[in-house]
Design a protein around this motif. Structure first.
Motif, mmCIF file in Angstrom:
data_model
loop_
_atom_site.group_PDB
_atom_site.id
_atom_site.type_symbol
_atom_site.label_atom_id
_atom_site.label_comp_id
_atom_site.label_asym_id
_atom_site.label_seq_id
_atom_site.Cartn_x
_atom_site.Cartn_y
_atom_site.Cartn_z
ATOM 1 N N ALA A 81 -40.627 72.639 63.548
ATOM 2 C CA ALA A 81 -41.865 72.642 62.754
ATOM 3 C C ALA A 81 -42.874 73.619 63.347
ATOM 4 O O ALA A 81 -43.552 74.357 62.627
ATOM 5 C CB ALA A 81 -42.445 71.227 62.707
ATOM 6 N N ASP A 82 -42.927 73.644 64.675
ATOM 7 C CA ASP A 82 -43.871 74.532 65.359
ATOM 8 C C ASP A 82 -43.515 75.995 65.116
ATOM 9 O O ASP A 82 -44.377 76.827 64.805
ATOM 10 C CB ASP A 82 -43.841 74.210 66.856
ATOM 11 N N ARG A 83 -42.212 76.315 65.194
ATOM 12 C CA ARG A 83 -41.757 77.694 64.981
ATOM 13 C C ARG A 83 -42.091 78.152 63.563
ATOM 14 O O ARG A 83 -42.440 79.310 63.331
ATOM 15 C CB ARG A 83 -40.236 77.794 65.164
ATOM 16 N N GLU A 84 -41.934 77.231 62.623
ATOM 17 C CA GLU A 84 -42.119 77.570 61.210
ATOM 18 C C GLU A 84 -43.560 77.423 60.759
ATOM 19 O O GLU A 84 -43.876 77.614 59.580
ATOM 20 C CB GLU A 84 -41.196 76.679 60.353
ATOM 21 N N GLY A 85 -44.431 77.055 61.682
ATOM 22 C CA GLY A 85 -45.845 76.928 61.341
ATOM 23 C C GLY A 85 -46.139 75.763 60.408
ATOM 24 O O GLY A 85 -47.142 75.786 59.690
ATOM 25 N N ARG A 86 -45.293 74.736 60.407
ATOM 26 C CA ARG A 86 -45.491 73.572 59.538
ATOM 27 C C ARG A 86 -46.149 72.452 60.340
ATOM 28 O O ARG A 86 -45.924 72.310 61.533
ATOM 29 C CB ARG A 86 -44.139 73.021 59.050
ATOM 30 N N LYS A 87 -46.924 71.638 59.617
ATOM 31 C CA LYS A 87 -47.448 70.441 60.265
ATOM 32 C C LYS A 87 -46.331 69.395 60.249
ATOM 33 O O LYS A 87 -45.816 69.059 59.192
ATOM 34 C CB LYS A 87 -48.668 69.917 59.493
ATOM 35 N N PRO A 88 -45.935 68.894 61.402
ATOM 36 C CA PRO A 88 -44.816 67.935 61.420
ATOM 37 C C PRO A 88 -45.230 66.588 60.826
ATOM 38 O O PRO A 88 -46.340 66.115 61.066
ATOM 39 C CB PRO A 88 -44.495 67.783 62.911
ATOM 40 N N GLU A 89 -44.318 65.990 60.054
ATOM 41 C CA GLU A 89 -44.539 64.636 59.528
ATOM 42 C C GLU A 89 -43.777 63.682 60.457
ATOM 43 O O GLU A 89 -42.543 63.586 60.390
ATOM 44 C CB GLU A 89 -43.993 64.527 58.114
ATOM 45 N N LEU A 90 -44.506 63.016 61.303
ATOM 46 C CA LEU A 90 -43.838 62.276 62.387
ATOM 47 C C LEU A 90 -42.949 61.127 61.892
ATOM 48 O O LEU A 90 -41.827 60.971 62.403
ATOM 49 C CB LEU A 90 -44.879 61.751 63.392
ATOM 50 N N PRO A 91 -43.372 60.297 60.932
ATOM 51 C CA PRO A 91 -42.468 59.238 60.467
ATOM 52 C C PRO A 91 -41.174 59.818 59.884
ATOM 53 O O PRO A 91 -40.085 59.274 60.107
ATOM 54 C CB PRO A 91 -43.278 58.504 59.397
ATOM 55 N N LYS A 92 -41.284 60.915 59.180
ATOM 56 C CA LYS A 92 -40.093 61.548 58.593
ATOM 57 C C LYS A 92 -39.160 62.036 59.699
ATOM 58 O O LYS A 92 -37.945 61.848 59.633
ATOM 59 C CB LYS A 92 -40.522 62.709 57.698
ATOM 60 N N ILE A 93 -39.747 62.636 60.724
ATOM 61 C CA ILE A 93 -38.930 63.131 61.839
ATOM 62 C C ILE A 93 -38.216 61.968 62.534
ATOM 63 O O ILE A 93 -37.033 62.046 62.867
ATOM 64 C CB ILE A 93 -39.797 63.913 62.839
ATOM 65 N N LEU A 94 -38.936 60.863 62.752
ATOM 66 C CA LEU A 94 -38.304 59.707 63.416
ATOM 67 C C LEU A 94 -37.184 59.132 62.548
ATOM 68 O O LEU A 94 -36.149 58.703 63.060
ATOM 69 C CB LEU A 94 -39.337 58.628 63.727
ATOM 70 N N ALA A 95 -37.388 59.114 61.233
ATOM 71 C CA ALA A 95 -36.331 58.620 60.343
ATOM 72 C C ALA A 95 -35.096 59.494 60.478
ATOM 73 O O ALA A 95 -33.963 59.000 60.594
ATOM 74 C CB ALA A 95 -36.820 58.596 58.891
ATOM 75 N N GLU A 96 -35.292 60.813 60.490
ATOM 76 C CA GLU A 96 -34.151 61.726 60.650
ATOM 77 C C GLU A 96 -33.474 61.505 61.996
ATOM 78 O O GLU A 96 -32.239 61.522 62.096
ATOM 79 C CB GLU A 96 -34.623 63.174 60.563
ATOM 80 N N ALA A 97 -34.266 61.308 63.017
ATOM 81 C CA ALA A 97 -33.700 61.136 64.366
ATOM 82 C C ALA A 97 -32.886 59.851 64.467
ATOM 83 O O ALA A 97 -31.810 59.833 65.071
ATOM 84 C CB ALA A 97 -34.823 61.157 65.407
ATOM 85 N N ILE A 98 -33.389 58.777 63.868
ATOM 86 C CA ILE A 98 -32.637 57.509 63.898
ATOM 87 C C ILE A 98 -31.329 57.668 63.141
ATOM 88 O O ILE A 98 -30.266 57.231 63.598
ATOM 89 C CB ILE A 98 -33.475 56.365 63.307
ATOM 90 N N LEU A 99 -31.385 58.309 61.985
ATOM 91 C CA LEU A 99 -30.171 58.486 61.187
ATOM 92 C C LEU A 99 -29.176 59.394 61.909
ATOM 93 O O LEU A 99 -27.958 59.187 61.832
ATOM 94 C CB LEU A 99 -30.526 59.046 59.813
ATOM 95 N N GLU A 100 -29.680 60.384 62.624
ATOM 96 C CA GLU A 100 -28.787 61.262 63.386
ATOM 97 C C GLU A 100 -28.123 60.480 64.520
ATOM 98 O O GLU A 100 -26.916 60.614 64.773
ATOM 99 C CB GLU A 100 -29.585 62.439 63.953
ATOM 100 N N ALA A 101 -28.903 59.633 65.205
ATOM 101 C CA ALA A 101 -28.338 58.808 66.277
ATOM 102 C C ALA A 101 -27.275 57.877 65.703
ATOM 103 O O ALA A 101 -26.198 57.696 66.279
ATOM 104 C CB ALA A 101 -29.441 58.003 66.970
ATOM 105 N N ARG A 102 -27.554 57.321 64.553
ATOM 106 C CA ARG A 102 -26.615 56.395 63.904
ATOM 107 C C ARG A 102 -25.322 57.100 63.527
ATOM 108 O O ARG A 102 -24.218 56.628 63.821
ATOM 109 C CB ARG A 102 -27.290 55.791 62.673
ATOM 110 N N SER A 103 -25.456 58.267 62.890
ATOM 111 C CA SER A 103 -24.228 58.961 62.459
ATOM 112 C C SER A 103 -23.444 59.460 63.666
ATOM 113 O O SER A 103 -22.213 59.497 63.642
ATOM 114 C CB SER A 103 -24.551 60.089 61.479
ATOM 115 N N THR A 104 -24.126 59.806 64.753
ATOM 116 C CA THR A 104 -23.409 60.233 65.954
ATOM 117 C C THR A 104 -22.609 59.078 66.549
ATOM 118 O O THR A 104 -21.479 59.263 67.014
ATOM 119 C CB THR A 104 -24.394 60.789 67.005
ATOM 120 N N MET A 105 -23.208 57.883 66.519
ATOM 121 C CA MET A 105 -22.469 56.715 67.024
ATOM 122 C C MET A 105 -21.160 56.540 66.265
ATOM 123 O O MET A 105 -20.124 56.204 66.850
ATOM 124 C CB MET A 105 -23.310 55.441 66.857
#
Lengths: 299, 228
Positions: A81-105
């Motif tokens: 988000a920082d590289r692309e100059g976007r304001k990060p949406e933190l709840p959205k990022i955490l949702a993606e991170a949880i889903l990534e952790a889940r799919s990795t498991m």
């Protein structure tokens, strides 16, 4: 044990983190099934705690993987988000991170033996968010000094039952708000539940004191856990990340803008903005409703 | 320098509880010594209860969390003793009681468990999945309808994981009949190894008392007392 001072925006954050094997596991020769991770970067802090299910043989591996992927994915998305100059949406990022952790498991051959809970927190220059899956939990202290619990509703009838990252239908609780209203934040495994929560309410005599100690720079979480163990308050693997900002709680401090919401798994996919693999896309040529893959189409 | 944590205040919570019901066959046949044994099942069972007390007492978590109620049965079924942790537990004085009203006794046990769970709920006390251990050496003499009713209740509870049911067949019992009551395989006691049985029960309760999130608790294997 980790001690960290980190500046985000106008705020200097003081953090202490540690994990300790519980007396029962020590006696039985079972490894510590908790894990934590923290990643600090320019303009963000990514934190994770996970508690492996005690009845599963490889849950220590599961919790390690969960925090590594969860905290790592959240950090990567912040950097993007920082590289692309976007304001990060933190709840959205955490949702993606949880889903990534889940799919990795689920890529593990032994995923059924590796289940764990997961708590993620993300702080940026002006905002924070925390997400909890399972019966680990987070405690937030706002500017007015009020304490709130972040933890999904209890599951089922019995004390030792919870949803895990690998459960079919977990609920994720997410709280978020402006960094300017955050006075203290803690991420814990459920060893802290009995001694510090009453009827799902954080005990002020514990948590306000811990955050105050953190603000003054004197909190060492490894010593805190040892103290609690010595008092007979810890019966399980115990992990705590405790963070305090410079915001001293007061009636005049800003408060009232921290939001809380529970998400089902489909709602979490929607928040994350990633496709839910359990839902087939609607065919273009028919009016057939979305249905989970594998179910019969009807009579 | 260690921070002074003396100012910390902790939450005042009750320990979560694990309710354990022991259903003890006191039919006349339990008085008879088996070939090759120097004690009758009755005498060995009495000794085993002392072992249970000691084993629960020696585990710090089970000592606080396991609450045990005893139900004895023969032709009639005794009132369940109050659920008590080991420090307040009074071991029952076993007496021969006639034939084997196992189905009636199981009905009383299931009712006692439900009542105890309601008491926990009324008082905001968390609890673990209850344990029901039924020890018998004979064929149930209960009416078929009673057996059928309680069997349906047991099967439902076991299938929905509402209960951990442990049917134990003492020498002379029909293992298949005991198994058919709930669908859960009954374990046959080796000889008069009640001491080992109750140490295993205490270890199972201790494992639950210390259990972590997950859908199943891995209880210790029934080595040393069960014919597998």
């Amino acid at each position: 044990m980790d001690q960290l001072n980190h500046r985000l925006g106008d705020s200097e954050l003081k953090l202490s983190a540690a994990t300790q094997m519980g007396p029962y596991h020590a006696k039985m020769g079972i490894p510590n099934q908790d894990a934590y991770d923290l990643i600090s970067g320019e303009g963000f802090l990514s934190l994770a705690v996970a508690d492996g299910a005690g009845s599963l043989e490889r849950s220590d591996e599961g919790s390690e993987l969960a925090v590594e992927v969860g905290a790592g994915m959240a950090a990567d998305l912040m950097l993007a988000a920082d590289r692309e100059g976007r304001k990060p949406e933190l709840p959205k990022i955490l949702a993606e991170a949880i889903l990534e952790a889940r799919s990795t498991m689920f890529t593990l051959n032994h995923w059924r033996e590796a289940g764990s809970t997961l708590v993620l927190a993300l702080l940026s220059r002006d905002a924070f968010a925390v997400a909890v899956l399972g019966d680990s939990f987070a405690v937030i202290q706002d500017g007015a000094g009020s304490l709130s619990l972040v933890q999904p509703p209890s599951v089922g009838e019995f004390a030792n039952i919870t949803k895990l990252l690998t459960s079919a239908d977990p609920t994720v609780s997410i709280s978020s708000g402006p960094l300017s209203e955050l006075s203290g934040l803690a991420l814990c495994s459920d060893a802290f539940e009995q001694p510090t929560l009453e009827n799902r309410v954080p005990t002020p005599g514990f948590w306000s004191t811990v955050f105050s100690m953190g603000r003054k720079g004197g909190l060492k979480v490894d010593e805190l856990i040892s103290f609690m163990d010595g008092q007979g308050k810890i019966e399980d693997d115990a992990t705590l990340i405790a963070l305090a900002t410079e915001l001293e709680p007061s009636a005049e401090a800003p408060s009232g803008n921290i939001e809380h919401r529970d998400y089902s798994l489909p709602e979490l996919f929607e928040l994350a903005g990633v496709p839910n693999p359990d839902i087939e896309p609607q065919p273009e040529s028919t009016a057939e409703a979305e249905k989970p893959r594998g179910l019969p189409t009807g009579p | 320098m260690m921070e002074n944590f003396g100012d910390l205040e902790f939450a005042q919570n009750s320990d979560p509880r694990i309710p354990v019901v022991l259903l003890l066959d006191c039919s006349d046949s339990m008085m008879e010594k088996r070939p090759g044994e120097d004690r009758s099942p009755f005498e060995a069972l009495n000794g085993g209860l002392d072992t249970l007390w000691s084993a629960l007492h020696s585990d710090p978590l089970a000592k606080r969390r396991a609450e045990v109620s005893f139900i004895t049965f023969g032709s009639d079924v005794s009132e369940p003793t109050e659920f008590k942790t080991v420090d307040d537990m009074v071991l029952p004085a076993l007496q021969p009681m006639g034939v084997t009203s196992l189905a009636e006794a199981l009905t009383v046990a299931l009712d006692a468990i439900e009542a105890r769970k309601q008491t926990y709920r009324d008082n905001g006390v968390q609890y673990y999945r209850p344990i029901l251990m039924a020890i018998s050496d004979g064929l149930p003499t209960s009416p078929k309808e009673t057996i059928s009713e309680v069997s349906a209740r047991l099967k439902d509870s076991v299938e929905r994981k509402k209960l951990t049911f442990m049917p134990i067949a003492v020498e002379g019992a029909d293992v298949d009949v005991m198994t058919s009551l709930s669908g859960k395989q009954a374990l046959k006691l080796q000889g008069m190894k009640f001491d080992e049985l109750f140490q295993w029960l205490s270890a199972s309760a201790a494992a639950v008392s210390a259990s972590q999130p997950g859908d199943a608790v891995k209880a210790p294997a029934p080595d040393g007392w069960a014919e597998l």
